[in-house]
Design an enzyme around this catalytic site. Sequence first.
Site, mmCIF file in Angstrom:
data_model
loop_
_atom_site.group_PDB
_atom_site.id
_atom_site.type_symbol
_atom_site.label_atom_id
_atom_site.label_comp_id
_atom_site.label_asym_id
_atom_site.label_seq_id
_atom_site.Cartn_x
_atom_site.Cartn_y
_atom_site.Cartn_z
ATOM 1 N N LYS A 187 0.878 -1.184 0.000
ATOM 2 C CA LYS A 187 0.000 0.000 0.000
ATOM 3 C C LYS A 187 0.906 1.221 0.000
ATOM 4 O O LYS A 187 1.396 1.653 1.044
ATOM 5 C CB LYS A 187 -0.879 -0.018 1.264
ATOM 6 C CG LYS A 187 -2.225 0.671 1.130
ATOM 7 C CD LYS A 187 -2.174 2.147 0.840
ATOM 8 C CE LYS A 187 -1.834 2.984 2.052
ATOM 9 N NZ LYS A 187 -1.622 4.414 1.687
ATOM 10 N N GLU A 258 9.544 1.574 10.673
ATOM 11 C CA GLU A 258 10.655 2.466 10.308
ATOM 12 C C GLU A 258 10.079 3.872 10.280
ATOM 13 O O GLU A 258 9.322 4.216 9.373
ATOM 14 C CB GLU A 258 11.195 2.089 8.926
ATOM 15 C CG GLU A 258 11.656 0.650 8.799
ATOM 16 C CD GLU A 258 12.917 0.364 9.590
ATOM 17 O OE1 GLU A 258 13.702 1.293 9.825
ATOM 18 O OE2 GLU A 258 13.107 -0.805 9.986
ATOM 19 N N CYS A 292 14.449 10.185 5.524
ATOM 20 C CA CYS A 292 14.314 9.907 6.963
ATOM 21 C C CYS A 292 15.635 10.142 7.670
ATOM 22 O O CYS A 292 15.655 10.563 8.824
ATOM 23 C CB CYS A 292 13.806 8.490 7.185
ATOM 24 S SG CYS A 292 14.767 7.253 6.314
ATOM 25 N N GLU A 389 10.605 16.691 13.908
ATOM 26 C CA GLU A 389 11.106 16.361 12.564
ATOM 27 C C GLU A 389 10.590 17.420 11.592
ATOM 28 O O GLU A 389 9.404 17.732 11.579
ATOM 29 C CB GLU A 389 10.593 14.984 12.141
ATOM 30 C CG GLU A 389 11.135 14.557 10.791
ATOM 31 C CD GLU A 389 10.611 13.196 10.339
ATOM 32 O OE1 GLU A 389 9.398 12.957 10.426
ATOM 33 O OE2 GLU A 389 11.426 12.373 9.883
HETATM 34 P P1 NAD Z 1 2.560 8.864 7.020
HETATM 35 O O1 NAD Z 1 2.771 8.214 8.333
HETATM 36 O O2 NAD Z 1 1.625 10.001 6.926
HETATM 37 O O3 NAD Z 1 2.045 7.791 5.950
HETATM 38 C C1 NAD Z 1 2.772 6.621 5.654
HETATM 39 C C2 NAD Z 1 1.831 5.579 5.062
HETATM 40 O O4 NAD Z 1 0.903 5.148 6.051
HETATM 41 C C3 NAD Z 1 1.003 6.089 3.884
HETATM 42 O O5 NAD Z 1 0.937 5.054 2.923
HETATM 43 C C4 NAD Z 1 -0.363 6.303 4.521
HETATM 44 O O6 NAD Z 1 -1.439 6.212 3.619
HETATM 45 C C5 NAD Z 1 -0.416 5.175 5.529
HETATM 46 N N1 NAD Z 1 -1.334 5.369 6.658
HETATM 47 C C6 NAD Z 1 -1.679 6.534 7.260
HETATM 48 N N2 NAD Z 1 -2.505 6.289 8.303
HETATM 49 C C7 NAD Z 1 -2.675 4.952 8.362
HETATM 50 C C8 NAD Z 1 -3.420 4.084 9.232
HETATM 51 N N3 NAD Z 1 -4.121 4.554 10.252
HETATM 52 N N4 NAD Z 1 -3.369 2.747 9.001
HETATM 53 C C9 NAD Z 1 -2.631 2.245 7.989
HETATM 54 N N5 NAD Z 1 -1.913 3.020 7.129
HETATM 55 C C10 NAD Z 1 -1.937 4.356 7.328
HETATM 56 O O7 NAD Z 1 4.022 9.281 6.521
HETATM 57 P P2 NAD Z 1 4.401 10.146 5.234
HETATM 58 O O8 NAD Z 1 4.049 11.576 5.504
HETATM 59 O O9 NAD Z 1 3.897 9.475 4.020
HETATM 60 O O10 NAD Z 1 6.012 9.991 5.216
HETATM 61 C C11 NAD Z 1 6.914 10.812 5.882
HETATM 62 C C12 NAD Z 1 7.435 10.138 7.142
HETATM 63 O O11 NAD Z 1 8.047 8.886 6.831
HETATM 64 C C13 NAD Z 1 8.520 10.932 7.852
HETATM 65 O O12 NAD Z 1 8.240 10.952 9.231
HETATM 66 C C14 NAD Z 1 9.791 10.138 7.579
HETATM 67 O O13 NAD Z 1 10.804 10.301 8.537
HETATM 68 C C15 NAD Z 1 9.278 8.752 7.550
HETATM 69 N N6 NAD Z 1 10.203 7.869 6.848
HETATM 70 C C16 NAD Z 1 10.909 6.937 7.556
HETATM 71 C C17 NAD Z 1 11.816 6.102 6.915
HETATM 72 C C18 NAD Z 1 12.627 5.069 7.664
HETATM 73 O O14 NAD Z 1 13.155 4.160 7.028
HETATM 74 N N7 NAD Z 1 12.758 5.182 8.976
HETATM 75 C C19 NAD Z 1 11.988 6.211 5.535
HETATM 76 C C20 NAD Z 1 11.255 7.175 4.839
HETATM 77 C C21 NAD Z 1 10.358 7.993 5.502
#
Ligand code: NAD
Length: 489
Positions: A187, A258, A292, A389
Amino acid sequence: TNTEPAPGAAKKAPARKTTAQKAAEQAPAVIEVRNPGTGAVVGTVPEMSADEVAAKVRELRLFQPEWEAIGPNGRKEWLLKLQDWLIDNTDTIADVVQSETGKPRVDSLIDPAFATDLLGYYARRAAKFLADDHPSPHSPLARVKKLTTAYKPYPVVGVITPWNFPLAMPALDVFPALAAGAAVILKPSEVTPLSALEMARGWAEIGAPPVFAVVTGAAATGAAVIENADYIQFTGSTATGRKIAVACAERMVPYSLELGGKDPAIVLSDADVDRAAHGIAFGGMFNSGQVCISVERVYVEAPVYDEFVAKLTANVKALRQGIDGRESKHDVGALANENQTSVVQRHVDEAVAAGAKVLTGGKRAGFGTAFEPTVLVDVDHTMSCITEETFGPTLPVMKVADEAEAVRLANDSIYGLSASVWTGDKERGERIARQLNAGAVNINDVFVNLFSFALPMGGWGQSGVGARWGGANGVRKYCRQQAITTPLL
Ligand code: NAD
C-alpha cells in the site's frame, strides 16, 4: 425546456436519483495525483475499499504456497528477471517518480537504481540466508539429537510506505519479503502511488507468479492491509506508526516500524571543515531534506564554528533549485505537498520569532510547494526546528563548547534514527558513535548506511521498532522460526 420545479414541488415528491447519480455514488472514490512542483494532475488511482483489499489478500494466499515451494533459487530467477526489467525501464520509471514528486531528474533516477541494487542483493543471497541452522547442543541430554532452526515465510506480508522515495521505499521491504518466500501486498502513499504501480506493471510484464499486488488508497486502505496480512512492515511517520502498532497488537500480528528522525551531525574542531560543510549541505538538502536520515541538526565545536557556518552557507547558496525536464539542471526541487511546506515554514518562523537568524533561504521558492534551502543559526533546544522532525530543506546549526556537550545535545531527542560525526580522528569518531542514541552512525559522511544492505537499518526510541536488512536478518524477519529436533541414533 424549463426543468425548474414549480415552487414547493420538491417538497411534495422527493426527487428520484438519476442512474448517473446512483452510479457516481457506487463508483470508487478516485485520488488525484499531482506534480507538486507544477500543480498539474499527473494521474488518478482508485481509493480501494476494505473488501477489495481482503479479496486481493485471499488471491495472494492461493499462490503463495507455490512461490514458497520453488525455493530461494526458483525465486531468484524471477527476481533477476525483474531486475533486468527495472534496468530496461529506468527512464520511464524515473519519469513517473519525477512527475509525482517534483524531484530533480538525477534524484528521480536514484529510485530505480537503488531498487535494482537491492533486488540483486537479496535475490542472490536469499538461499544462503534462509538455509537451516544447525546449532551445537549445549547439554548432554541433547547431544544425541540433530538440532535445526528452519525459516518458514509468513504467507502474506503487508508493506505500507511513505512518499519520499516512491519506488525505492517500497523496494526496501517488498524485495526481501518476496525473496523470503512470502507474498506481498503493498500500500504505497496516496501522495505518490504511481511509481509503485510501475513495480506491479514490471511484475506482470515479466510473467511472474501473482504473489505481489499493489492496493491504492489512504489510511483506510492501509488499515485494511493490517486487517488481512500476516506481518506488517511500515515506513512512515511516528504518529502513524503508533496507530499501526496498536492495530497489529489487536490482531497479534508481528510488525516492524521504520519511522521519523531528527538526525544530528557533530562537527569537531579536528574535522576537515570543507568536507563537513560539503557533506552536511548534501545530507540536509538532498531530496529537499525529505529523507528519513536527512541531517536535521548540526552541532559544531566553537573553534571551527565560524569557518564551518560560512562554508556551509556558501554550499547551500550555490544549490540550483527548480523543476527539471529529462535533463538534469537542478539540485533541489519541490516538497511533496503543501503540508510539508507549511511544517517547514512554521519551523523557520517559530525559530526566527524566538531569536534565530536565517543566513540563507527561509521562504518559499516561488514555484509549487518548493521551499528555499535554508541555514539557521542562533537556535536552541526549545525551538520546533530542533525538537520536531522538519523533513524539509533546513539546517539549524548550534555552537557547542566541546565533545561532551555535542553528545549530550545530540542525544536530547525523542528520535534515534541516524547521526554523523565529523573528525580527523577515526577512532575518536567510533568512540563517539557508541555514545550516540542512534540506529546508525556515519563517520565523515552521510547516508552510507543506507547503501549497505549487510547492515541493519532501524531506528531507536521513537524512530522505530525492529530493523530492515542486516544481511540474513533482512529475509529471516519475514519468516517464522521453527525448532526441529531429530534423533541421531
Ligand atoms: P505517514 O505516516 O503520513 O504515511 C505513511 C503511510 O501510512 C502512507 O501510505 C499512509 O497512507 C499510511 N497510513 C496513514 N494512516 C494509516 C493508518 N491509520 N493505518 C494504515 N496506514 C496508514 O508518513 P508520510 O508523511 O507518508 O512519510 C513521511 C514520514 O516517513 C517521515 O516521518 C519520515 O521520517 C518517515 N520515513 C521513515 C523512513 C525510515 O526508514 N525510517 C523512511 C522514509 C520515511
